[in-house]
Design an enzyme around this catalytic site. Sequence first.
Site, short mmCIF file in Angstrom:
data_model
loop_
_atom_site.label_atom_id
_atom_site.label_comp_id
_atom_site.label_asym_id
_atom_site.label_seq_id
_atom_site.Cartn_x
_atom_site.Cartn_y
_atom_site.Cartn_z
N GLN A 102 0.87 -1.08 0.08
CA GLN A 102 0.13 -0.08 -0.05
C GLN A 102 0.88 1.19 0.01
O GLN A 102 1.92 1.27 0.15
CB GLN A 102 -0.98 -0.02 1.36
CG GLN A 102 -0.23 -0.20 2.60
CD GLN A 102 -1.01 -0.63 3.68
OE1 GLN A 102 -1.22 0.32 4.63
NE2 GLN A 102 -1.93 -1.57 3.55
N HIS A 162 0.33 5.55 1.20
CA HIS A 162 -0.79 6.70 1.76
C HIS A 162 -0.43 7.97 1.17
O HIS A 162 0.78 8.39 0.70
CB HIS A 162 -0.41 6.77 3.18
CG HIS A 162 -0.62 5.63 4.03
ND1 HIS A 162 -1.84 4.70 4.26
CD2 HIS A 162 0.38 4.80 4.85
CE1 HIS A 162 -1.46 3.60 4.66
NE2 HIS A 162 -0.24 3.81 5.20
N ARG A 211 -4.58 0.51 -1.75
CA ARG A 211 -3.92 -0.84 -1.87
C ARG A 211 -3.46 -0.88 -3.36
O ARG A 211 -4.14 -0.73 -4.40
CB ARG A 211 -4.93 -2.06 -1.61
CG ARG A 211 -5.21 -2.23 0.06
CD ARG A 211 -5.97 -3.42 0.12
NE ARG A 211 -6.80 -3.36 1.15
CZ ARG A 211 -8.02 -3.00 1.43
NH1 ARG A 211 -8.93 -2.81 0.36
NH2 ARG A 211 -8.68 -2.87 2.49
N HIS A 237 4.89 0.53 0.94
CA HIS A 237 5.36 -0.27 1.93
C HIS A 237 4.22 -1.40 2.32
O HIS A 237 3.07 -1.39 1.81
CB HIS A 237 5.24 0.56 3.18
CG HIS A 237 3.86 1.21 3.57
ND1 HIS A 237 3.47 2.49 3.10
CD2 HIS A 237 3.13 0.98 4.52
CE1 HIS A 237 2.42 2.60 3.57
NE2 HIS A 237 2.24 1.78 4.43
N GLU A 289 3.94 7.97 8.67
CA GLU A 289 3.93 7.01 9.55
C GLU A 289 5.54 6.59 9.98
O GLU A 289 6.33 6.91 9.23
CB GLU A 289 2.94 5.77 9.37
CG GLU A 289 3.52 5.12 8.26
CD GLU A 289 2.46 3.94 8.14
OE1 GLU A 289 2.92 2.92 8.05
OE2 GLU A 289 1.22 4.23 7.80
#
Length: 311
Positions: free
Chosen positions: A92, A94, A188, A168, A111
Amino acid sequence: MVLFLKPVFQERIWGGRSLEKFNYDIPSDSTGECWGISAHPNGPNMIENGKHKGKTLDQVWKEDKALFGNDYRDKFPLLTKILDANDKLSVQVHPNDVYALKHEGEYGKTECWYILDAKEDAEIIYGVNVDNKEELNQLIDNKEFDKLFRSVKVKPGDFYYVPAGTVHAIGSGIMILETQQSSDTTYRIYDYDRQDKNGNLRDLHLEQSKAVIEVANQNPNVEPLRETIKGQNLTRFVSNEFFTVEKWNIDGHLEFPKDNDYCLVSVINGNGRVNIDDKTYNIEKGRHFILTTDDQNIVFNGDVELIVSYS
């Protein structure tokens, strides 16, 4: 006033039972995530103590901003999770703030991961093996994912910074503590043709992924800074516009040098006590709490490992 938080559990297709190692009463054999510190609408924590007991963190954020240094932001900025990847997660990416606010109505998701546990030879996917967008798009369109994804072996104690736009995936047999922006937007790219409990393939988001992948993020990791403060070991993993994340190894006594309005604390190992002003609280592996602006005289005692973050 310290805020102790009741964890929220999320069941996932790739989850298992390893979160029980953190003293949690988990709901099922497919428990994938513990949201330990969250004000996100998909899983806000309930306050367990003090005058705000029974309220959710997002409520307290709105009603009592003084506890958070009168932070100007409309939403609580961070989210702390523990993930049990009993099976591998989807590959996936972000979006960043600009894309996410425009298309999803919430902030993006940068993250970072602290590897709590990992089986021998466990791997993550971390970045892509291309030099430009044209090559990226071609490999995605042709579904040549073996060529596209970059795999890295991991072990307990490793740390990975995953800025928005980085491809990642967490591999099977890995547990992590994740600190992230308070966002739940995920695109995804590949999901191993897995079916959900109803026999359906999960949605992919290939066009959105192509739009937000940063090809330059092939290895965006950072170099930890290690030092000894007041006789205790501190590792600062990352510090940027989104968050600062540290690990404190406390063996004995530490007068905690809180130099920001509020900070998020997760106990990842051991047990002990935290004395705040004239009150003492027992802490153990799996506990999550927020040290607020009111908390000034903070002393930790015991043998504990903490992940501390602030924004």
